[in-house]
Design a protein around this motif. Structure first.
Motif, PDB file in Angstrom:
ATOM      1  N   ASP A 168       0.704  -1.026  -0.236  1.00  0.00           N
ATOM      2  CA  ASP A 168      -0.144  -0.006  -0.638  1.00  0.00           C
ATOM      3  C   ASP A 168       0.991   1.085  -0.048  1.00  0.00           C
ATOM      4  O   ASP A 168       0.513   1.970  -0.730  1.00  0.00           O
ATOM      5  N   TYR A 169       1.669   0.915   0.883  1.00  0.00           N
ATOM      6  CA  TYR A 169       2.865   1.852   0.288  1.00  0.00           C
ATOM      7  C   TYR A 169       3.447   2.751  -0.440  1.00  0.00           C
ATOM      8  O   TYR A 169       3.781   3.495  -0.739  1.00  0.00           O
ATOM      9  N   ASP A 170       3.928   1.991  -1.113  1.00  0.00           N
ATOM     10  CA  ASP A 170       4.228   1.891  -2.335  1.00  0.00           C
ATOM     11  C   ASP A 170       3.522   2.141  -3.461  1.00  0.00           C
ATOM     12  O   ASP A 170       3.509   3.302  -4.074  1.00  0.00           O
ATOM     13  N   ILE A 171       2.256   1.548  -3.212  1.00  0.00           N
ATOM     14  CA  ILE A 171       0.636   2.102  -4.276  1.00  0.00           C
ATOM     15  C   ILE A 171       0.987   3.367  -4.005  1.00  0.00           C
ATOM     16  O   ILE A 171       0.437   4.261  -4.648  1.00  0.00           O
ATOM     17  N   SER A 172       0.711   4.030  -3.062  1.00  0.00           N
ATOM     18  CA  SER A 172       0.442   5.491  -2.472  1.00  0.00           C
ATOM     19  C   SER A 172       1.605   6.515  -3.028  1.00  0.00           C
ATOM     20  O   SER A 172       1.904   7.995  -2.267  1.00  0.00           O
ATOM     21  N   SER A 173       2.414   5.810  -3.224  1.00  0.00           N
ATOM     22  CA  SER A 173       4.417   6.472  -3.203  1.00  0.00           C
ATOM     23  C   SER A 173       3.498   7.691  -4.639  1.00  0.00           C
ATOM     24  O   SER A 173       3.486   7.275  -5.475  1.00  0.00           O
ATOM     25  N   GLN A 174       4.316   8.641  -4.716  1.00  0.00           N
ATOM     26  CA  GLN A 174       4.357   9.902  -5.499  1.00  0.00           C
ATOM     27  C   GLN A 174       4.988   9.420  -6.745  1.00  0.00           C
ATOM     28  O   GLN A 174       4.731   9.452  -8.081  1.00  0.00           O
ATOM     29  N   ASP A 175       6.431   7.768  -6.495  1.00  0.00           N
ATOM     30  CA  ASP A 175       7.120   7.604  -7.663  1.00  0.00           C
ATOM     31  C   ASP A 175       6.605   6.625  -8.604  1.00  0.00           C
ATOM     32  O   ASP A 175       7.304   6.215  -9.442  1.00  0.00           O
ATOM     33  N   THR A 176       5.209   6.495  -7.960  1.00  0.00           N
ATOM     34  CA  THR A 176       4.473   4.997  -9.042  1.00  0.00           C
ATOM     35  C   THR A 176       4.024   5.417  -9.746  1.00  0.00           C
ATOM     36  O   THR A 176       2.915   6.060  -9.399  1.00  0.00           O
ATOM     37  N   GLY A 177       4.131   4.715 -10.904  1.00  0.00           N
ATOM     38  CA  GLY A 177       3.368   5.133 -12.255  1.00  0.00           C
ATOM     39  C   GLY A 177       2.161   4.774 -12.276  1.00  0.00           C
ATOM     40  O   GLY A 177       1.809   3.040 -11.170  1.00  0.00           O
TER      41      GLY A 177
END
Lengths: 408, 283, 380
Positions: A168-177
């Motif tokens: 979830d953290y990765d999903i919500s990260s700004q860097d994730t396309g």
């Protein structure tokens, strides 16, 4: 076919073969052997690797909650016993209330501030230093890295518990396309984080560098092997005899085929040798395991197993070697002497090093720089195929030009 | 029949050959001209290495470029600057080229042996060519040109670097090979073709000058070639051709429109006289 | 002299060398565009115009007078400059040697003793630096480490590699020129004969070094100007803001045997680079004379240097011979970031000068031997 064989005889001459062997030995010893010799050296990477192997042997490709709880429980029990035996020799720790790993972790890590530690020891810096030294020994070879084992099992337990949170953290990260978000969601929904896989630190620190430098050795070998063929003919003025024979200017295509076959043989030999060396490490135990395990925080762009991943990289190696063959062939044809050939070869080799750096940087994972930039699944293969197309175009242009140019 | 049809070859503004028309049938043709006259250019066009700017070259009515490998199958070519692999033996080298010429392996082995024998290199068939003399290399060159038993044999400066004995041997070889094939021999050494060429082709100013039998070409200077040992006494305009030493005297051959006065002897003009006379301006 | 000029002309007129040169420049532009260009570093450089680079009372007064409190960079500089102390004051560098001895497990061996002696010598220099407050210079303030290691040092590394490749190939080109053009027999049978090879070597050295200088100028000048170097030239390279860091001895001051400013350190590095280039050119000369094929010759040059690195790893760390290899040209190149410093695990001071000069002498001897061999070689 005989023409191709004759051209291959010209390519595989003993001096060139020796040079390839020596250069491979040098590069292997300087850059690759370290990853083999010290494969099991890094800590806590090694501990994570061992636990992953144990889990695989016991539970197969995935580990469900109950199985995991059982595993952790058993492991902690064993490690506790080992820890107690080890710490019994470190009186400086036991004298200061450290009996278990949790005690040690709490003292040194959880409240990591030196001021607080000194406070607890009434400002006794010498004692603190001795305790730190003791802790280092607990983490060290003397006690079979029990400190790292415990630390790792704690992290693994935490990772399993919070696997979905991390995704979830990765999903919500700004860097994730956007495409990455879709993929991450898919991994979360299918609970792929319950996979057991080789740990990513092992991949990053050992396997990937091995592959990358392996690709460099192969590219270097291809350049050394292929580039002198046409240049030598140019120097010897052989084209006057070659192009007036029945085969004529079509010889060029036979020479290219000879080069491609030679490249295939060279790459196969090197893959067998370096792959054989690599196989002695025993990572095959993960061969049928998929990626995206809970203790790894980089994710694959599509589903594949460790074995498939290795094979895909080998495939990329072959393709890149063929690309280089096309390019080097064209360059060799355009070089009237060896110095020109070398001066053209160096930039090409440099470019290929950069290409390999991008492609073999965790290929088919979201952290691969090409994927991060384009968000295209399989971009590594696409780039390689584009390069092949470029190489073919270059060759076709050369062939056409060769068909109509004056030969002096 | 090989026909050169109004062929011109330009390199940018420079014209190497202009409007050349020739016909080749069985026999020996000598291309005789000084260096830079266009002999090698013509030869390279005949061997498809160069492409004419204008005109075409036909073999039995078909364009040689269009014929592609069918044409190259029937030519044998010995280039002026003969390249080879130093680490190959003559046998290996002939094998390599024979393969390019599309000769079957079983036939090739026998042919290689026979040709090496013909050029007297059987003893060194397996020795590396890096150890060969210039004459030996040249003989390997002739052997490779004959591998496919060509109908058209093209030799560019084949006697360059050969000693007199080898030159004579070469002439005899060419004579024997010229039965039933077209042999085109490019040279600036007159003696090479004087005795063996059926026809001599000469160029001047990048154009065809003549294409005739040697004896007819020599008639061009009939009655105009003289010899004397007192050249300094000749007052009439003349062109010195060659000199020779005999009995402590220097005999000078020269041309003049009229026989000058003095101790002069008229001699029969030879091809070399004609060559020197025609190309007197090109220095 | 005329022959030398003609030989130089042969090299200069080789078109591909120019194309390669341009490609090197293009590559350097890529490096430059990726190099550390940090606004704080440039701000510090601009400040240095007013304050000078020596951090003393004058510096503080001048800095306070600037009073650019709206600029966060100013506040940061104020803080750093206030916190900085003389890193060489009471600094004992011996622990670095001990750390290496422990890590390499060479306690009790001769190299360990030599390492201790080296650091003992270095201590004298450290004490001197402490007395003169050498580390109290600005450089780029907190940006120094990145600007230096990921900027200037990396650029010098790349320039050196390009210089080595270009100059080695120039020598191989000069030697192989006659073979390429089939004029070897003609040339070697002239009056100068085989002695022409020494002219070729000299021509290669002149053009190679000249080409290197041009490459350095065209690359370094834009880099230095873009990154504010002109105002901090006179900072000490051993500024307290600069340091060496590794996993064995940790972070420690950038201690040099001599006192260098940024400018003089750079010039000294270029000077040693030139010596190193000549070493590689001498190597190429030897190989070029022994191996007529320049393609094989070049590969042998590369592999030979690789083998030097390989062989060294097989020699135990307790053997002094292991450390002698650090004085070879290839290792001088690999360790160029440590020139003039304490030289980490190398057991001699001034290893770069010893190595460059020693290699020059030894390679010159090899060149003489190779020349003698070529003199008596049958040419076919």
């Amino acid at each position: 076919m005989r023409i191709i064989l004759n051209e291959m005889k010209k390519i595989w001459n003993i001096k060139i073969i020796l040079l390839i062997i020596f250069s491979s030995l040098v590069v292997y010893n300087m850059f690759m052997s370290f990853n083999i010799n010290y494969f099991f050296s890094n800590h806590p990477e090694q501990e994570c690797y061992v636990f992953a192997m144990e889990m695989t042997k016991k539970y197969g490709k995935r580990i469900e909650q109950k199985e995991f709880d059982q595993f952790i429980k058993e492991k902690k029990l064993l490690l506790n016993q080992e820890f107690i035996q080890s710490i019994a020799n470190e009186s400086i720790l036991t004298d200061n209330g450290i009996y278990t790993f949790d005690d040690m972790y709490l003292f040194f890590n959880a409240e990591g501030n030196r001021h607080i530690q000194l406070e607890k020891l009434n400002g006794d810096e010498e004692k603190l230093q001795l305790m730190s030294d003791s802790k280092c020994r607990i983490y060290g070879k003397e006690y079979d890295y029990i400190g790292f084992k415990f630390q790792t099992i704690m992290h693994i337990e935490n990772d399993y518990l919070n696997a979905e949170k991390y995704i979830d953290y990765d999903i919500s990260s700004q860097d994730t396309g956007p495409k990455s978000i879709t993929r991450l969601q898919e991994i979360k929904d299918t609970k792929q984080y319950k996979n057991i896989s080789i740990n990513e630190t092992r991949i990053i620190n050992r396997i990937q560098p091995y592959f990358f430098f392996g690709s460099i050795v192969i590219m270097l070998g291809v350049i050394i092997l292929i580039s002198p063929l046409i240049t030598t003919d140019n120097l010897r003025n052989m084209s006057l005899l070659q192009y007036t024979s029945k085969k004529g200017r079509k010889l060029l295509s036979h020479q290219l085929i000879a080069c491609l076959i030679s490249t295939f043989i060279l790459v196969t030999l090197k893959v067998l040798i370096f792959g054989g060396i690599f196989s002695t490490l025993g990572t095959q135990v993960f061969w049928n395991n998929a990626f995206n395990a809970f203790y790894n925080h980089s994710y694959s762009t599509f589903d594949f197993t460790y074995g498939q991943w290795i094979l895909m990289q080998v495939g990329l190696l072959y393709l890149l070697a063929f690309v280089l063959t096309f390019i080097v062939f064209v360059i060799s044809k355009m070089s009237k002497n060896y110095i020109t050939l070398i001066l053209k070869g160096i930039p090409i080799f440099t470019v290929f090093v950069f290409i390999c750096m991008r492609i073999f940087d965790k290929p088919f994972f979201m952290k691969n720089p090409l994927y991060r930039f384009t968000q295209i699944v399989g971009i590594e293969l696409i780039v390689t195929l584009l390069l092949i197309a470029l190489g073919i175009v270059g060759y076709v242009a050369l062939y056409k030009k060769n068909g109509v140019m004056d030969i002096h | 029949m090989l026909t050169v049809n109004h062929v011109t070859k330009n390199y940018g503004k420079f014209t190497a050959l202009e409007d050349i028309t020739l016909e080749f049938n069985k026999g020996v043709y000598g291309l005789l001209a000084p260096n830079g006259a266009g002999k090698t250019t013509l030869i390279k066009m005949l061997t498809t290495l160069l492409f004419p700017t204008k005109g075409d070259i036909l073999y039995n009515g078909d364009d040689i470029i269009a014929l592609d490998e069918d044409y190259r199958d029937i030519i044998g070519y010995l280039p002026q600057d003969f390249g080879y692999y130093k680490n190959y033996s003559p046998k290996q080298f002939l094998n390599y080229l024979g393969t390019l010429k599309g000769i079957e392996k079983s036939v090739l082995d026998k042919k290689t042996e026979a040709l090496l024998s013909l050029v007297s290199l059987s003893d060194v068939a397996n020795k590396k060519m890096r150890k060969f003399s210039g004459g030996m290399i040249q003989r390997v060159g002739i052997a490779q040109a004959m591998l496919n038993d060509p109908e058209i044999l093209i030799l560019d400066e084949p006697t360059a670097g050969l000693d007199p004995k080898e030159r004579v041997r070469f002439r005899n070889l060419i004579s024997s090979l010229s039965q039933n094939r077209i042999v085109i021999l490019s040279t600036h050494i007159v003696s090479d073709i004087e005795t063996i060429a059926n026809k001599v082709i000469m160029f001047k100013d990048h154009q065809l000058l003549c294409n005739d039998m040697p004896k007819n070409i020599c008639k061009y200077l009939e009655g105009k070639v003289f010899e004397t040992s007192e050249i300094s006494k000749i007052e009439k305009p003349h062109l010195v051709l060659t000199q020779r030493q005999e009995d402590d005297k220097t005999y000078t051959r020269f041309t003049s429109e009229e026989k000058p006065a003095g101790h002069i002897k008229e001699v029969v003009p030879n091809l070399e006289d004609v060559f020197l006379y025609i190309y007197k301006d090109e220095e | 002299m005329k022959i030398l000029k003609l030989e130089m002309k042969k090299i200069i007129m080789f078109p591909m060398l120019w194309i390669f040169f341009v490609l090197c420049l293009a590559f350097n532009v890529l490096i430059l565009s990726d190099s550390f260009y940090e606004s704080y570093g440039n701000y510090v450089s601009d400040i240095a115009k007013e304050t000078g680079v020596t951090i003393d009372d004058h510096f503080y007064n001048a800095l306070l007078q600037i009073n650019d409190m709206n600029n966060p960079n100013y506040a940061y500089l104020l803080e750093e400059a206030g916190d900085i102390t003389d890193v060489f004051d009471n600094y004992n560098i011996a622990y670095v040697g001990e750390a290496y001895i422990k890590a390499m497990k060479i306690e009790g061996s001769q190299p360990a003793q030599m390492l201790r002696e080296k650091y003992s010598l270095m201590q004298e220099r450290i004490d001197k630096k402490g007395d003169t407050n050498e580390s109290l210079t600005l450089f780029f303030g907190g940006q120094t480490y990145n600007n230096y290691w990921y900027g200037l040092s990396r650029l010098i590394n790349v320039l050196l590699l390009e210089g080595i490749l270009l100059s080695s190939l120039m020598v191989l080109l000069a030697l192989g020129y006659e073979d390429m053009n089939k004029t070897d027999l003609t040339v070697f049978s002239t009056k100068i004969g085989r002695k022409i090879n020494s002219k070729k070597l000299l021509a290669g050295i002149i053009i190679g070094v000249g080409g290197f200088f041009i490459l350095v100028l065209l690359t370094l000048i834009p880099y230095l100007l873009l990154n504010g170097y002109p105002h901090i030239w006179h900072s000490s390279i051993s500024s307290g803001f600069n340091y060496i860091s590794d996993s064995i001895a940790g972070a420690r001051p950038f201690a040099t045997w001599q006192s260098f400013t940024v400018l003089t350190y750079m010039l000294a590095s270029i000077g040693v680079s030139v010596l190193l280039l000549i070493c590689f050119m001498l190597m190429s000369y030897c190989i070029g004379l022994l191996i007529r094929n320049s393609y094989i010759g070049f590969l042998v040059l590369i592999i030979l240097n690789g083998l030097i690195v390989l062989v060294q790893t097989c020699i135990p760390l307790t053997n002094v011979i292991h450390y002698v290899f650090y004085l070879t040209p290839v290792y001088l190149y690999l360790l160029n970031s440590y020139w003039f410093t304490d030289g980490v695990s190398i057991i001699w001071s001034y290893f770069e000068l010893r190595g460059a000069v020693g290699s020059l002498l030894i390679l010159s001897a090899f060149c003489l031997l190779a020349g003698r061999y070529f003199k008596s070689k049958n040419l076919t």
